[in-house]
Write an enzyme that holds these catalytic residues in place. Sequence first.
Site, short mmCIF file in Angstrom:
data_model
loop_
_atom_site.label_atom_id
_atom_site.label_comp_id
_atom_site.label_asym_id
_atom_site.label_seq_id
_atom_site.Cartn_x
_atom_site.Cartn_y
_atom_site.Cartn_z
N ASP A 108 0.72 -1.35 -0.04
CA ASP A 108 0.12 -0.01 -0.02
C ASP A 108 0.96 1.26 -0.05
O ASP A 108 0.37 2.32 -0.55
CB ASP A 108 -0.92 -0.08 1.17
CG ASP A 108 -0.24 0.38 2.58
OD1 ASP A 108 0.55 -0.32 3.06
OD2 ASP A 108 -0.74 1.48 3.13
N TYR A 134 -3.37 0.08 10.21
CA TYR A 134 -4.74 0.22 9.68
C TYR A 134 -5.99 -0.40 10.58
O TYR A 134 -6.98 -0.95 10.02
CB TYR A 134 -4.78 -0.61 8.21
CG TYR A 134 -3.89 0.31 7.25
CD1 TYR A 134 -4.11 1.80 6.81
CD2 TYR A 134 -2.58 -0.09 7.05
CE1 TYR A 134 -3.35 2.47 5.95
CE2 TYR A 134 -1.83 0.70 6.31
CZ TYR A 134 -2.26 1.79 5.75
OH TYR A 134 -1.58 2.79 4.68
N ASP A 171 6.23 0.40 2.50
CA ASP A 171 6.81 -1.03 3.12
C ASP A 171 6.43 -2.01 2.17
O ASP A 171 5.89 -2.04 1.00
CB ASP A 171 6.13 -0.94 4.57
CG ASP A 171 4.72 -0.85 4.55
OD1 ASP A 171 3.93 -1.03 3.57
OD2 ASP A 171 4.16 -0.78 5.74
N GLU A 176 5.92 9.72 2.03
CA GLU A 176 5.76 8.36 1.70
C GLU A 176 4.62 8.42 0.84
O GLU A 176 3.30 9.24 1.13
CB GLU A 176 5.30 7.68 2.74
CG GLU A 176 5.19 5.94 2.74
CD GLU A 176 4.94 5.22 3.86
OE1 GLU A 176 5.20 4.14 3.75
OE2 GLU A 176 4.69 5.72 4.85
#
Length: 490
Positions: free
Chosen positions: A74, A228, A77, A468
């Site tokens: 996503d 999340y 990472d 990011e």
Amino acid sequence: MKPYYILFLLLLSQFPFFAVSYHDYADALSKSIMFFEGQRSGYLPADQRLAWRGNSGLGDGWMVSQDLTGGYYDAGDNVKFNFPMAFTTTMLAWSVVEFGECMPPAELRNALVAIRWATDYLLKTVSQPNRIFVQVGDPISDHNCWERPEDMDTARTVYTVDAPNPASDVAGETAAALAASSIAFRSSDPGYAETLFRTATRVFEFADSYRGAYSDNSNIRDGVCPFYCDFDGYQDELLWGASWLRRASQDNSYLDYLQNNGKTLGADDNINEFGWDNKHAGLNVLVSKEVLESSMYSLQSYRASADSFMCTLIPESSSYHIEFTPGGLIYRPGGSNLQHATTISFLLLVYANYLERSSQTVNCGEVSISPSKLRQIAQRQVNYILGENPKGMSYMVGYSNLYPQRIHHRGSSLPSTKDHPQVIGCKEGSTYFNSSDPNPNILVGAIVGGPGEDDDYEDDRADFRKSEPTTYINAPFVGVLAYFVANPNP
């Protein structure tokens, strides 16, 4: 070259905020879709365009005797978090459903490929009745390493929810993703579309039958939180899933669901957010199509909430309260700010289309807001992201001559396996993370978290909130850019 034009260019170089407002939306659209190839997990195809990426995660699912290869990482990472991945898929599909006709044929094909890379994986995660695989990869061990996905040797833990344990949020979003994607594929691959829709109905039944948040399950909580977690409740995902099943099927049972469950599931809460965890504003816009274009007045409360949300963005409105940076970017506290700018811009354009097709406007008290006004707000956000901002920087990697060079992304910041075939171990990557050198691999099309409330942005890969990229920032932007490719001067 004429002298006055030379002077104009000199002024632009000294004051980048006053950049030319024209942007190559088609180029930005192409790059925004290409970004997803850099996030792929699994076996990469022969036509992979970001050639510095290689195969990864090829053993995903083996610990539970399942093939869970594929899907997307996503962000920067190497974990596959299904909750945001399913939302990303829904938004890519919605982009095609609403704005596919605005895309050049080649980019429409690329967008469908990007959707299918996700849906093929999501189908695997719900292949067993009353079971859903919600995540692959241990985020703790993964985040303690800085290594390429092609090298990763951290635990590929599979996080699973079995009935009667609840996973209404992830299952509801997965149902939405599959249903929305079924519409996107209906004309090009009706057989695949039928598989997606049929699976969506089954997954929604699981979501609705065993109500609760997936992150409340003790056996997976430590793996999904705080990354999340479901912070805002699972109820919106049930309405969201039902609304997409209604859109895909026109089945009145889902219309009844939206009418009968709206109040109990919080549809009237009028929460002005839209993102991977909170679907309220998007839900209201999506359902409003039924009211505006089909006169389904039993759903009027959803349309009223959608209007209310739009009014928060209008300075002339008495309910205006959405913050903007001095440079004009929509701002919400909490970091990774461009996720708000892209999702809200998407909703502005979708709602403007619904309003225009029904010859209606938004009533903000004493002010009436036209579809063109909503589009102007969206275009301001797009142009800001592409470089029309106080720093004169494009926040899309690879677009224009000035863009972030040191993004917080493992694969981009480490030498590719093509250039450095030897394994780079877990802690060996720290040298590259701490380096001030630009990333060796360009993650074309990636949109970073972006500047803060003061429009400031430092090109620093250690500042993950700003540097990011994430798939759920890019996905709605695909639709936004598609609209402006066809309508550069709305």
